[in-house]
Design a protein around this motif. Sequence first.
Motif, PDB file in Angstrom:
ATOM      1  N   ASP A  61      15.170   0.044   5.523  1.00 21.50           N
ATOM      2  CA  ASP A  61      15.824  -1.029   4.784  1.00 21.50           C
ATOM      3  C   ASP A  61      15.155  -2.380   5.003  1.00 21.50           C
ATOM      4  O   ASP A  61      15.352  -3.312   4.214  1.00 21.50           O
ATOM      5  N   ARG A  62      14.333  -2.503   6.046  1.00 25.66           N
ATOM      6  CA  ARG A  62      13.694  -3.793   6.329  1.00 25.66           C
ATOM      7  C   ARG A  62      12.189  -3.690   6.563  1.00 25.66           C
ATOM      8  O   ARG A  62      11.518  -4.712   6.706  1.00 25.66           O
ATOM      9  N   LEU A  63      11.660  -2.464   6.613  1.00 31.91           N
ATOM     10  CA  LEU A  63      10.231  -2.267   6.842  1.00 31.91           C
ATOM     11  C   LEU A  63       9.660  -1.320   5.798  1.00 31.91           C
ATOM     12  O   LEU A  63      10.318  -0.350   5.406  1.00 31.91           O
ATOM     13  N   ALA A  64       8.450  -1.611   5.350  1.00 28.54           N
ATOM     14  CA  ALA A  64       7.730  -0.668   4.486  1.00 28.54           C
ATOM     15  C   ALA A  64       7.057   0.369   5.381  1.00 28.54           C
ATOM     16  O   ALA A  64       6.426   0.025   6.382  1.00 28.54           O
ATOM     17  N   VAL A  65       7.232   1.649   5.031  1.00 26.23           N
ATOM     18  CA  VAL A  65       6.712   2.747   5.843  1.00 26.23           C
ATOM     19  C   VAL A  65       5.505   3.356   5.137  1.00 26.23           C
ATOM     20  O   VAL A  65       5.602   3.776   3.975  1.00 26.23           O
ATOM     21  N   LEU A  66       4.363   3.402   5.826  1.00 26.73           N
ATOM     22  CA  LEU A  66       3.101   3.831   5.226  1.00 26.73           C
ATOM     23  C   LEU A  66       2.554   5.050   5.965  1.00 26.73           C
ATOM     24  O   LEU A  66       2.248   4.962   7.156  1.00 26.73           O
ATOM     25  N   PRO A  67       2.416   6.181   5.297  1.00 31.87           N
ATOM     26  CA  PRO A  67       1.811   7.357   5.935  1.00 31.87           C
ATOM     27  C   PRO A  67       0.345   7.087   6.270  1.00 31.87           C
ATOM     28  O   PRO A  67      -0.334   6.295   5.601  1.00 31.87           O
ATOM     29  N   LEU A  68      -0.144   7.756   7.309  1.00 27.26           N
ATOM     30  CA  LEU A  68      -1.546   7.662   7.704  1.00 27.26           C
ATOM     31  C   LEU A  68      -2.273   8.903   7.209  1.00 27.26           C
ATOM     32  O   LEU A  68      -2.010  10.013   7.668  1.00 27.26           O
ATOM     33  N   ASP A  69      -3.174   8.712   6.259  1.00 24.15           N
ATOM     34  CA  ASP A  69      -3.822   9.833   5.571  1.00 24.15           C
ATOM     35  C   ASP A  69      -4.618  10.739   6.497  1.00 24.15           C
ATOM     36  O   ASP A  69      -4.629  11.963   6.335  1.00 24.15           O
ATOM     37  N   ARG A 125       0.831  -1.198   0.000  1.00 25.34           N
ATOM     38  CA  ARG A 125       0.000   0.000   0.000  1.00 25.34           C
ATOM     39  C   ARG A 125       0.869   1.254   0.000  1.00 25.34           C
ATOM     40  O   ARG A 125       1.980   1.271   0.547  1.00 25.34           O
ATOM     41  N   ASP A 126       0.380   2.324  -0.597  1.00 26.23           N
ATOM     42  CA  ASP A 126       1.108   3.597  -0.569  1.00 26.23           C
ATOM     43  C   ASP A 126       0.842   4.368   0.712  1.00 26.23           C
ATOM     44  O   ASP A 126       1.697   5.118   1.187  1.00 26.23           O
ATOM     45  N   ARG A 127      -0.379   4.221   1.242  1.00 24.52           N
ATOM     46  CA  ARG A 127      -0.769   4.917   2.459  1.00 24.52           C
ATOM     47  C   ARG A 127      -1.988   4.226   3.048  1.00 24.52           C
ATOM     48  O   ARG A 127      -2.594   3.361   2.410  1.00 24.52           O
ATOM     49  N   LEU A 128      -2.363   4.612   4.271  1.00 26.43           N
ATOM     50  CA  LEU A 128      -3.453   3.958   4.981  1.00 26.43           C
ATOM     51  C   LEU A 128      -4.351   4.991   5.639  1.00 26.43           C
ATOM     52  O   LEU A 128      -3.932   6.121   5.910  1.00 26.43           O
ATOM     53  N   THR A 129      -5.578   4.576   5.919  1.00 30.41           N
ATOM     54  CA  THR A 129      -6.400   5.333   6.854  1.00 30.41           C
ATOM     55  C   THR A 129      -6.229   4.701   8.232  1.00 30.41           C
ATOM     56  O   THR A 129      -5.777   3.546   8.358  1.00 30.41           O
ATOM     57  N   LEU A 130      -6.589   5.439   9.258  1.00 33.28           N
ATOM     58  CA  LEU A 130      -6.471   4.913  10.618  1.00 33.28           C
ATOM     59  C   LEU A 130      -7.379   3.702  10.811  1.00 33.28           C
ATOM     60  O   LEU A 130      -6.998   2.734  11.482  1.00 33.28           O
ATOM     61  N   ARG A 131      -8.566   3.726  10.215  1.00 31.90           N
ATOM     62  CA  ARG A 131      -9.474   2.589  10.351  1.00 31.90           C
ATOM     63  C   ARG A 131      -8.863   1.335   9.719  1.00 31.90           C
ATOM     64  O   ARG A 131      -8.980   0.227  10.264  1.00 31.90           O
ATOM     65  N   GLU A 132      -8.226   1.493   8.577  1.00 29.30           N
ATOM     66  CA  GLU A 132      -7.571   0.346   7.947  1.00 29.30           C
ATOM     67  C   GLU A 132      -6.429  -0.164   8.818  1.00 29.30           C
ATOM     68  O   GLU A 132      -6.208  -1.378   8.940  1.00 29.30           O
ATOM     69  N   LEU A 133      -5.711   0.756   9.412  1.00 34.12           N
ATOM     70  CA  LEU A 133      -4.592   0.368  10.274  1.00 34.12           C
ATOM     71  C   LEU A 133      -5.076  -0.426  11.478  1.00 34.12           C
ATOM     72  O   LEU A 133      -4.510  -1.464  11.824  1.00 34.12           O
ATOM     73  N   THR A 134      -6.130   0.058  12.128  1.00 30.35           N
ATOM     74  CA  THR A 134      -6.576  -0.575  13.374  1.00 30.35           C
ATOM     75  C   THR A 134      -7.296  -1.896  13.154  1.00 30.35           C
ATOM     76  O   THR A 134      -7.689  -2.549  14.121  1.00 30.35           O
ATOM     77  N   ALA A 135      -7.449  -2.315  11.904  1.00 34.38           N
ATOM     78  CA  ALA A 135      -7.953  -3.664  11.638  1.00 34.38           C
ATOM     79  C   ALA A 135      -6.883  -4.717  11.909  1.00 34.38           C
ATOM     80  O   ALA A 135      -7.176  -5.918  11.902  1.00 34.38           O
ATOM     81  N   HIS A 136      -5.645  -4.264  12.152  1.00 31.42           N
ATOM     82  CA  HIS A 136      -4.523  -5.169  12.407  1.00 31.42           C
ATOM     83  C   HIS A 136      -4.017  -4.961  13.839  1.00 31.42           C
ATOM     84  O   HIS A 136      -4.141  -3.865  14.399  1.00 31.42           O
ATOM     85  N   PRO A 137      -3.398  -5.979  14.449  1.00 25.87           N
ATOM     86  CA  PRO A 137      -2.777  -5.791  15.762  1.00 25.87           C
ATOM     87  C   PRO A 137      -1.651  -4.762  15.658  1.00 25.87           C
ATOM     88  O   PRO A 137      -0.849  -4.798  14.719  1.00 25.87           O
ATOM     89  N   LEU A 138      -1.612  -3.849  16.625  1.00 27.62           N
ATOM     90  CA  LEU A 138      -0.639  -2.763  16.581  1.00 27.62           C
ATOM     91  C   LEU A 138       0.464  -2.963  17.619  1.00 27.62           C
ATOM     92  O   LEU A 138       0.255  -3.568  18.677  1.00 27.62           O
TER      93      LEU A 138
END
Length: 296
Positions: free
Chosen positions: A251-259, A179-192
């Motif tokens: 170098d080892r993690l994909a970084v996704l901005p939160l829209d 993904r290029d970016r996420l919403t907070l709702r999409e993020l919180t569907a996963h364990p944080l």
Amino acid sequence: MDLRQLEYFVAVAEERNFTRAAERVHISQSGVSAQIRRLEHELGAELFDRSARTVTLTVAGEAALAHARAALASAEAVGRAVDEVTGLVRGRLTLGMVVGCTVTPLFDALAAFRTAHPGVDVRLREDNSDRLVEGVRNGTVDLALIGAATATPDGLDALTLIRERLVAAVPPAHPLADRDRLTLRELTAHPLLCMPRGTGLRAVLDQACADQDLRPAIPLEAGAADALADLAARGLGVAVLSASMAAAHADRLAVLPLDDVDVPALLALVWRPARHPAVHAFLTHARRSFGVPGAP
């Protein structure tokens, strides 16, 4: 009684332990105990209940503590008044910083300050942001580097040093990695994975989730960004970090901005409005190291 005894008394009251108090004032535990006994003998009352593993104040000790702090503050004020007239900066500066701090400009400021003011005894104290703010308010910390969701805690002055957005960080195999970016709702569907309550980063996340009535699952917490990145890299959850924290692990993690998270994570120095010369001098070096314009 003398100021040394009052200093030891306050140290034991705040540390709730004779060993830690002795380490704080740089003398032996037996020396601290002897001075406290002399003070109690002079006052005609026991100041501490020593019957349990944790030392607690007696009623007499509670009554004496505020006056002991005031006496020590007055003694320091005498020295500061003279220093202001003579242009000297000396005494003690207790600097608080968030646990796991790796902010290089802070260390640069500290080194420059020590070089310019060798007469100041500098002490560092690590803790979470909430407890550091309380330490500044009660006078046990002179100024502190904290993470925050708002620029100025009530009753304190603040210098914002860094302002960043929250991001999510996942390993390449994670379903969100492309993904290029996420919403907070999409993020919180996963364990944080996030820092614990009392830290600035967590305050920003909690505020953003509350604004959208979201209740994320946070099964694992860690107080250091490196630890959160390591946990995320092993597939144990999505790490919530500031942009600069995540950049160190790109170098080892994909970084996704939160829209849709507009509240920035702030890194700020906070202090009481009536600051002493050492605080003023340190702020000058901090502004220079962080590239913040203006006079403190």
